[in-house]
Design a protein around this motif. Structure first.
Motif, PDB file in Angstrom:
ATOM      1  N   HIS A 144     -17.043  -0.914  -5.633  1.00 37.29           N
ATOM      2  CA  HIS A 144     -15.739  -0.345  -5.292  1.00 37.29           C
ATOM      3  C   HIS A 144     -15.861   0.453  -4.002  1.00 37.29           C
ATOM      4  O   HIS A 144     -16.941   0.962  -3.663  1.00 37.29           O
ATOM      5  CB  HIS A 144     -15.228   0.587  -6.400  1.00 37.29           C
ATOM      6  N   CYS A 145     -14.746   0.583  -3.303  1.00 37.04           N
ATOM      7  CA  CYS A 145     -14.690   1.416  -2.102  1.00 37.04           C
ATOM      8  C   CYS A 145     -13.410   2.238  -2.144  1.00 37.04           C
ATOM      9  O   CYS A 145     -12.346   1.745  -2.552  1.00 37.04           O
ATOM     10  CB  CYS A 145     -14.710   0.536  -0.855  1.00 37.04           C
ATOM     11  N   VAL A 146     -13.522   3.505  -1.749  1.00 39.47           N
ATOM     12  CA  VAL A 146     -12.371   4.405  -1.689  1.00 39.47           C
ATOM     13  C   VAL A 146     -11.860   4.438  -0.249  1.00 39.47           C
ATOM     14  O   VAL A 146     -12.600   4.801   0.668  1.00 39.47           O
ATOM     15  CB  VAL A 146     -12.754   5.825  -2.149  1.00 39.47           C
ATOM     16  N   LEU A 147     -10.610   4.043  -0.062  1.00 32.39           N
ATOM     17  CA  LEU A 147     -10.015   4.007   1.270  1.00 32.39           C
ATOM     18  C   LEU A 147      -9.263   5.299   1.550  1.00 32.39           C
ATOM     19  O   LEU A 147      -8.405   5.713   0.766  1.00 32.39           O
ATOM     20  CB  LEU A 147      -9.057   2.821   1.399  1.00 32.39           C
ATOM     21  N   LEU A 148      -9.574   5.918   2.674  1.00 34.94           N
ATOM     22  CA  LEU A 148      -8.968   7.180   3.058  1.00 34.94           C
ATOM     23  C   LEU A 148      -7.604   6.967   3.709  1.00 34.94           C
ATOM     24  O   LEU A 148      -7.337   5.903   4.282  1.00 34.94           O
ATOM     25  CB  LEU A 148      -9.862   7.906   4.058  1.00 34.94           C
ATOM     26  N   PRO A 149      -6.749   7.999   3.687  1.00 35.69           N
ATOM     27  CA  PRO A 149      -5.555   7.949   4.538  1.00 35.69           C
ATOM     28  C   PRO A 149      -5.988   7.751   5.995  1.00 35.69           C
ATOM     29  O   PRO A 149      -7.039   8.244   6.412  1.00 35.69           O
ATOM     30  CB  PRO A 149      -4.927   9.331   4.337  1.00 35.69           C
ATOM     31  N   GLY A 150      -5.213   7.017   6.764  1.00 34.76           N
ATOM     32  CA  GLY A 150      -5.599   6.719   8.137  1.00 34.76           C
ATOM     33  C   GLY A 150      -6.385   5.443   8.277  1.00 34.76           C
ATOM     34  O   GLY A 150      -6.791   5.067   9.384  1.00 34.76           O
ATOM     35  N   THR A 151      -6.614   4.750   7.151  1.00 33.23           N
ATOM     36  CA  THR A 151      -7.265   3.444   7.163  1.00 33.23           C
ATOM     37  C   THR A 151      -6.202   2.358   7.272  1.00 33.23           C
ATOM     38  O   THR A 151      -5.192   2.400   6.561  1.00 33.23           O
ATOM     39  CB  THR A 151      -8.065   3.234   5.860  1.00 33.23           C
ATOM     40  N   THR A 152      -6.413   1.406   8.153  1.00 29.23           N
ATOM     41  CA  THR A 152      -5.505   0.258   8.233  1.00 29.23           C
ATOM     42  C   THR A 152      -5.849  -0.726   7.122  1.00 29.23           C
ATOM     43  O   THR A 152      -6.991  -1.169   7.016  1.00 29.23           O
ATOM     44  CB  THR A 152      -5.630  -0.440   9.593  1.00 29.23           C
ATOM     45  N   ILE A 153      -4.877  -1.041   6.294  1.00 30.88           N
ATOM     46  CA  ILE A 153      -5.059  -1.987   5.193  1.00 30.88           C
ATOM     47  C   ILE A 153      -4.207  -3.210   5.481  1.00 30.88           C
ATOM     48  O   ILE A 153      -3.029  -3.090   5.839  1.00 30.88           O
ATOM     49  CB  ILE A 153      -4.648  -1.354   3.847  1.00 30.88           C
ATOM     50  N   VAL A 154      -4.810  -4.384   5.367  1.00 32.71           N
ATOM     51  CA  VAL A 154      -4.096  -5.625   5.655  1.00 32.71           C
ATOM     52  C   VAL A 154      -4.227  -6.550   4.458  1.00 32.71           C
ATOM     53  O   VAL A 154      -5.338  -6.795   3.969  1.00 32.71           O
ATOM     54  CB  VAL A 154      -4.642  -6.307   6.922  1.00 32.71           C
TER      55      VAL A 154
END
Length: 360
Positions: A144-154
């Motif tokens: 698993h990976c935790v995505l921070l605010p400010g990460t571009t998700i596509v």
């Protein structure tokens, strides 16, 4: 907050420094990853060349840490607060199949305001940070990976295989940034392009340039990579850049100082060299300033990429992955417990990417 119920069992590969064995750690991830954060289950990751630079001491990196920054997965939890959104303003939702940017940027500092989000003054980089209790699961070699605010998700269409989608987070998006920096629309049609290096970036650049109608020459001394370059749209493949006629654009993607010099030497009047391969220490090169001035040449560098480049990468792969054999560049997946072996294999393999299946 929208999330699955209860804590999520997770595993990650802990890198403890050069020469140290990888240790697989079992832990748990909170079902609420935190305000504005997204928890993704990693389906497949790929070993990038910069991971190998780190593992073998060719670049400094904090440790212990979780390496890996090319991956694809599915959203399993979304934290409280504002819902993350895609570029089209649709909300990220549980179950979405996604890739995410190499970097997370604050969006407020001087560099972010100037459109240099990839050089944010408060930048965080997936797979390049120390283990941090405030930001657990921050690399791709994990379940698993935790995505921070400010990460571009596509979001990734299901038609794009995992082996094709995973490298988008670094290799494909970086090439999109390189071609953006090349300013191809300012050159004659068709644009004449030289690419030095037929690794993952080089063959991706060949395909992306071919897809827009450019004339593409690729230079690489390796016969196997030369043949691969032809399969990705190259019009001319050589072992020595001196065999290439003058070009409008030269893309240096190998990191070789000799190749940097060759790129500059290959440029016609008004030409532009884009350097992106030199991401570890190397020898300085010689440049003749008069030659640059009199021939109206431009040299620019690319490192990381902006949010729009990851979107461009996925759009390109969704449209063209059947035309160019990207899936054939990736070796069969290893599991986390054999990541040490996978790293050694990646360093010696004729294939351009080794894949890792954290859930296997």
């Amino acid at each position: 907050m929208t999330a699955v119920d209860g804590a999520v069992a997770a595993r990650y590969a802990r890198w403890d420094g050069v020469g140290q064995p990888i240790t697989v750690v079992t832990t748990s991830a909170a079902s609420d990853p935190g305000p504005g954060r997204v928890l993704v289950a990693v389906d497949l990751a790929t070993i990038c060349g910069s991971d190998l630079h780190t593992v073998y001491g060719r670049r400094d990196a904090p440790h212990p840490g979780i390496l890996g920054h090319e991956q694809v997965g599915r959203v399993v939890a979304i934290g409280s607060g504002g819902r993350p959104r895609y570029a089209n303003d649709a909300e990220v939702a549980i179950g979405d199949r996604v890739v995410w940017s190499l970097t997370a940027s604050c969006g407020r500092c001087r560099n972010c305001v100037w459109g240099l989000e990839q050089k944010c003054l408060h930048l965080k980089k997936y797979g390049h940070e120390a283990l941090d209790s405030a930001w657990p699961l921050n690399g791709g070699f994990a379940s698993h990976c935790v995505l921070l605010p400010g990460t571009t998700i596509v979001e990734v269409p299901d038609s794009v295989p995992d082996t094709v989608a995973a490298p988008a987070s670094c290799a494909t998006a970086t090439v999109a940034a390189v071609l953006d920096a090349a300013e191809l629309d300012r050159h004659r049609d068709p644009t004449r392009i030289l690419i030095t290096g037929a690794g993952m970036l080089g063959v991706t650049a060949a395909a992306m340039a071919d897809a827009i109608g450019a004339w593409v020459a690729v230079c690489d001394p390796d016969p196997v990579r030369q043949e691969t370059a032809y399969n990705f749209g190259a019009d001319l493949v050589v072992g020595d850049a001196e065999e290439v006629p003058p070009v409008d654009v030269a893309l240096e993607l190998s990191g070789s100082p000799t190749a940097v010099e060759a790129c500059i030497a290959s440029l016609d009047v008004g030409g532009r060299a884009v350097l992106a391969g030199s991401v570890s220490a190397s020898q300085p090169i010689s440049i003749d300033p008069e030659h640059l001035v009199r021939n109206l040449m431009t040299i620019t560098g690319v490192h990381n990429y902006r949010p729009l480049h990851l979107r461009t990468a996925i759009d390109f792969l969704a449209t063209h992955h059947d035309r160019y054999p990207f899936a054939e560049l990736v070796a069969a997946a290893a599991d986390l417990d054999h990541l040490d072996d996978a790293l050694r294999t990646a360093a010696a393999s004729r294939l351009l990417r080794q894949s890792v299946c954290p859930a296997c």
